[in-house]
Design a protein around this motif. Structure first.
Motif, PDB file in Angstrom:
ATOM      1  N   LEU A   1      -1.194  -6.701  11.898  1.00  0.00           N
ATOM      2  CA  LEU A   1      -0.602  -7.655  10.972  1.00  0.00           C
ATOM      3  C   LEU A   1      -0.800  -9.027  11.286  1.00  0.00           C
ATOM      4  CD1 LEU A   1       0.501  -7.863   8.053  1.00  0.00           C
ATOM      5  CD2 LEU A   1       2.883  -7.567   8.872  1.00  0.00           C
ATOM      6  N   PRO A   2      -0.384  -9.418  12.518  1.00  0.00           N
ATOM      7  CA  PRO A   2      -0.347 -10.878  12.820  1.00  0.00           C
ATOM      8  C   PRO A   2      -1.743 -11.355  12.758  1.00  0.00           C
ATOM      9  CG  PRO A   2       1.243  -9.791  14.269  1.00  0.00           C
ATOM     10  CD  PRO A   2       0.350  -8.644  13.389  1.00  0.00           C
ATOM     11  N   LYS A   3      -2.758 -10.588  13.045  1.00  0.00           N
ATOM     12  CA  LYS A   3      -3.911 -11.053  13.009  1.00  0.00           C
ATOM     13  C   LYS A   3      -4.656 -11.269  11.658  1.00  0.00           C
ATOM     14  CE  LYS A   3      -4.917  -8.453  17.458  1.00  0.00           C
ATOM     15  NZ  LYS A   3      -5.268  -7.311  18.248  1.00  0.00           N
ATOM     16  N   LEU A   4      -4.191 -10.158  10.801  1.00  0.00           N
ATOM     17  CA  LEU A   4      -4.606 -10.145   9.378  1.00  0.00           C
ATOM     18  C   LEU A   4      -4.118 -11.608   8.939  1.00  0.00           C
ATOM     19  CD1 LEU A   4      -4.297  -6.519   8.221  1.00  0.00           C
ATOM     20  CD2 LEU A   4      -6.304  -7.715   9.017  1.00  0.00           C
ATOM     21  N   GLU A   5      -2.756 -11.745   9.141  1.00  0.00           N
ATOM     22  CA  GLU A   5      -2.034 -12.789   8.342  1.00  0.00           C
ATOM     23  C   GLU A   5      -2.584 -14.166   8.903  1.00  0.00           C
ATOM     24  OE1 GLU A   5       1.982 -12.113   9.426  1.00  0.00           O
ATOM     25  OE2 GLU A   5       2.333 -11.061   7.663  1.00  0.00           O
ATOM     26  N   PHE A   6      -2.990 -14.174  10.234  1.00  0.00           N
ATOM     27  CA  PHE A   6      -3.730 -15.240  10.775  1.00  0.00           C
ATOM     28  C   PHE A   6      -4.980 -15.651   9.970  1.00  0.00           C
ATOM     29  CE2 PHE A   6      -7.372 -17.161  13.377  1.00  0.00           C
ATOM     30  CZ  PHE A   6      -6.683 -18.389  13.574  1.00  0.00           C
ATOM     31  N   PHE A   7      -5.914 -14.797   9.786  1.00  0.00           N
ATOM     32  CA  PHE A   7      -7.056 -15.051   9.114  1.00  0.00           C
ATOM     33  C   PHE A   7      -6.885 -15.528   7.751  1.00  0.00           C
ATOM     34  CE2 PHE A   7      -8.984 -12.361  12.322  1.00  0.00           C
ATOM     35  CZ  PHE A   7      -9.794 -13.057  13.174  1.00  0.00           C
ATOM     36  N   TYR A   8      -5.749 -14.919   6.945  1.00  0.00           N
ATOM     37  CA  TYR A   8      -5.153 -15.231   5.570  1.00  0.00           C
ATOM     38  C   TYR A   8      -5.072 -16.707   5.746  1.00  0.00           C
ATOM     39  CZ  TYR A   8      -4.889 -10.111   4.556  1.00  0.00           C
ATOM     40  OH  TYR A   8      -5.375  -8.806   4.594  1.00  0.00           O
ATOM     41  N   SER A   9      -4.313 -17.145   6.702  1.00  0.00           N
ATOM     42  CA  SER A   9      -3.740 -18.641   6.718  1.00  0.00           C
ATOM     43  C   SER A   9      -4.823 -19.547   6.904  1.00  0.00           C
ATOM     44  CB  SER A   9      -2.659 -18.622   7.870  1.00  0.00           C
ATOM     45  OG  SER A   9      -3.385 -18.518   9.124  1.00  0.00           O
ATOM     46  N   ILE A  10      -6.019 -19.340   7.419  1.00  0.00           N
ATOM     47  CA  ILE A  10      -7.017 -20.280   7.490  1.00  0.00           C
ATOM     48  C   ILE A  10      -7.707 -20.318   6.440  1.00  0.00           C
ATOM     49  CG2 ILE A  10      -6.972 -20.150   9.753  1.00  0.00           C
ATOM     50  CD1 ILE A  10      -9.619 -18.921   9.864  1.00  0.00           C
ATOM     51  N   GLY A  11      -7.493 -19.431   5.297  1.00  0.00           N
ATOM     52  CA  GLY A  11      -8.289 -19.205   4.048  1.00  0.00           C
ATOM     53  C   GLY A  11      -9.212 -18.157   3.709  1.00  0.00           C
ATOM     54  N   VAL A  12      -9.328 -17.092   4.594  1.00  0.00           N
ATOM     55  CA  VAL A  12      -9.932 -15.896   4.214  1.00  0.00           C
ATOM     56  C   VAL A  12      -9.444 -15.129   3.176  1.00  0.00           C
ATOM     57  CG1 VAL A  12     -11.323 -13.991   5.305  1.00  0.00           C
ATOM     58  CG2 VAL A  12     -10.760 -16.122   6.602  1.00  0.00           C
ATOM     59  N   SER A  13      -9.985 -14.831   2.231  1.00  0.00           N
ATOM     60  CA  SER A  13      -9.174 -13.816   1.163  1.00  0.00           C
ATOM     61  C   SER A  13      -9.423 -12.573   1.656  1.00  0.00           C
ATOM     62  CB  SER A  13     -10.283 -13.964  -0.150  1.00  0.00           C
ATOM     63  OG  SER A  13     -11.368 -13.343   0.174  1.00  0.00           O
ATOM     64  N   ARG A  14      -8.164 -11.847   1.025  1.00  0.00           N
ATOM     65  CA  ARG A  14      -8.288 -10.401   1.232  1.00  0.00           C
ATOM     66  C   ARG A  14      -9.546  -9.578   0.976  1.00  0.00           C
ATOM     67  NH1 ARG A  14      -2.378  -7.779   0.678  1.00  0.00           N
ATOM     68  NH2 ARG A  14      -1.173  -9.371   1.454  1.00  0.00           N
ATOM     69  N   SER A  15     -10.271  -9.761   0.154  1.00  0.00           N
ATOM     70  CA  SER A  15     -11.392  -8.919  -0.172  1.00  0.00           C
ATOM     71  C   SER A  15     -12.600  -9.293   1.087  1.00  0.00           C
ATOM     72  CB  SER A  15     -11.967  -9.376  -1.337  1.00  0.00           C
ATOM     73  OG  SER A  15     -12.095 -10.404  -1.523  1.00  0.00           O
ATOM     74  N   GLU A  16     -12.459 -10.843   1.261  1.00  0.00           N
ATOM     75  CA  GLU A  16     -13.569 -10.887   2.330  1.00  0.00           C
ATOM     76  C   GLU A  16     -13.259 -10.555   3.714  1.00  0.00           C
ATOM     77  OE1 GLU A  16     -16.374 -14.896   2.620  1.00  0.00           O
ATOM     78  OE2 GLU A  16     -14.031 -15.311   2.521  1.00  0.00           O
ATOM     79  N   LEU A  17     -11.883 -10.535   4.003  1.00  0.00           N
ATOM     80  CA  LEU A  17     -11.809 -10.168   5.449  1.00  0.00           C
ATOM     81  C   LEU A  17     -11.893  -8.655   5.485  1.00  0.00           C
ATOM     82  CD1 LEU A  17     -10.614 -11.227   7.930  1.00  0.00           C
ATOM     83  CD2 LEU A  17      -8.061 -10.594   7.234  1.00  0.00           C
ATOM     84  N   ALA A  18     -11.492  -7.788   4.588  1.00  0.00           N
ATOM     85  CA  ALA A  18     -11.842  -6.532   4.496  1.00  0.00           C
ATOM     86  C   ALA A  18     -13.200  -6.268   4.844  1.00  0.00           C
ATOM     87  CB  ALA A  18     -11.333  -5.984   3.413  1.00  0.00           C
TER      88      ALA A  18
END
Length: 417
Positions: A146-163
């Motif tokens: 979870l912390p890694k996912l939240e980090f990438f969200y925090s810099i602007g990566v959308s959920r769909s793109e990160l997946a």
């Protein structure tokens, strides 16, 4: 700049950072925002390790050996079944993955899958991720993933793109947030200066967050900086073609030397594009095939050199794309092949959405004598849509009022094919 979460993460970052002062410099020469050795020590001191003890415990009986083997087989079987039923792997892929990870109860892998699904991972993406890194099923969701996912969200990566990115390569989820991902982010931010550009580089390869930058990337960028390549060009190369900068330093220096000797202007983006095009055996093989295709259409060696100097990426297009575009322009529009080498950018345009519809307008203008035959391709294929309409459609409204319907009809028909 990253959001509050990233600032929270920075509190735990090893070593000081001074990226803000150096990244704002407007000079051509590039200086790195912090000492690399603070984050990526080149020579780690050997720490004293206690001697390894090997303890041999004789089996009390053959029966205990059989029991252990039976337990292992049971765990292996349960894991393989779980990978098929819950993760969507094929039986063959599940059998291979179960050799890399085993579990006998579903609680932990279930919690991992639940986390991924709650963050927008589709079943197909989960299947790809697990197939590539089955060990992630034993990760601790809340404290590790979870912390890694939240980090990438925090810099602007959308959920769909990160997946999408992580299902393609889930390696970042296997690395330390504090010791690898955050230091990598600090380096990237100090160089690219915006999260948007970092995300662009990440789309190309997630390995930008996983590398030892002191090995090749930093020396390669420093080399270009010393040659006089502006930071804006370096940022473009890294944001869109980071793989070129990840080559070994020796190979990269040779590639840069080759491009310099071709006469490219170091101050223009076309220089770093050329460095990208000639980087790696794969690109060079594509270049040779492209040269053969262009030669079949009548380009001389000088024509090929001219096109490469104008738009280096024309030498790594697909053979099909080149043939289809040349077929239409040469055989349908009756244009000399050499004229296309003077404006290679048009080879990147969509044949159906741009080239054919606009050429149909030009055909009408030629037929009515409103345009001379020696027109420049760049004048009607390069301009944006608004400018094209203003000059070639609305500009001849009185002489050829049918032009707009010709343009729309041709677009509709080609897009429907």
């Amino acid at each position: 700049m990253a959001l509050t979460l990233v600032q929270h993460f920075r509190h735990f970052r090893p070593g000081p950072s001074s990226s803000s002062s150096s990244s704002s410099s407007s000079s051509t020469s590039f200086s790195f925002p912090f000492p690399f050795t603070a984050l990526f020590p080149l020579n780690k001191p050997n720490s004293a390790k206690p001697p390894r003890l090997f303890i041999f415990r004789p089996l009390s009986s053959k029966r205990s050996a059989y029991a252990t083997a039976a337990t292992d087989d049971k765990s292996l079987s349960f894991t393989a079944d779980y990978l098929v039923q819950s993760c969507g792997l094929t039986p063959a892929a599940a059998a291979a993955a179960s050799q890399r990870v085993q579990f006998s109860t579903p609680e932990k892998p279930d919690s991992v899958l639940a986390l991924l699904r709650s963050h927008g991972f589709s079943n197909a993406q989960i299947s790809k991720l697990v197939n590539r890194r089955p060990s992630l099923l034993l990760a601790t969701p809340e404290s590790s993933l979870l912390p890694k996912l939240e980090f990438f969200y925090s810099i602007g990566v959308s959920r769909s793109e990160l997946a999408k990115i992580l299902s393609r390569d889930p390696t970042p989820l296997c690395r330390s947030l504090q010791n690898q991902i955050l230091p990598s982010y600090e380096f990237l931010l100090g160089f690219l200066e915006s999260d948007k550009k970092i995300i662009s580089a990440m789309r190309r390869t997630s390995w930008v967050f996983l590398l030892d930058y002191t090995k090749n990337l930093a020396p390669n960028m420093e080399h270009l900086s010393k040659l006089g390549v502006p930071k804006s060009c370096l940022s473009l190369l890294f944001a869109h073609f980071p793989e070129a900068l990840l080559k070994s330093h020796e190979e990269f220096v040779e590639n840069a030397r080759e491009v310099v000797e071709m006469g490219f202007d170091l101050k223009k983006t076309v220089f770093v594009l050329a460095v990208h095009v000639i980087s790696g055996k794969g690109n060079r093989a594509i270049m040779e095939r492209c040269k053969e295709v262009y030669a079949r259409w009548g380009w001389s060696e000088d024509d090929i050199k001219v096109a490469f100097r104008k738009h280096p990426n024309c030498m790594i297009l697909s053979e099909k794309k080149i043939d289809r575009t040349m077929e239409y322009l040469v055989n349908e529009m009756k244009l000399p092949a050499r004229r296309i080498s003077q404006c290679p950018a048009i080879l990147f345009f969509s044949l159906e959405k741009r080239i054919i519809p606009r050429c149909e307008v030009i055909k009408v203008l030629l037929k009515k004598g409103l345009l001379k035959r020696d027109f420049s391709l760049s004048t009607f294929l390069l301009p944006p849509e608004e400018r094209f309409l203003d000059r070639f459609v609305e500009g001849y409204q009185e002489e050829a009022p049918e032009l707009m319907s010709v343009l729309r009809r041709k677009r509709d028909s080609t897009e429907a094919q």
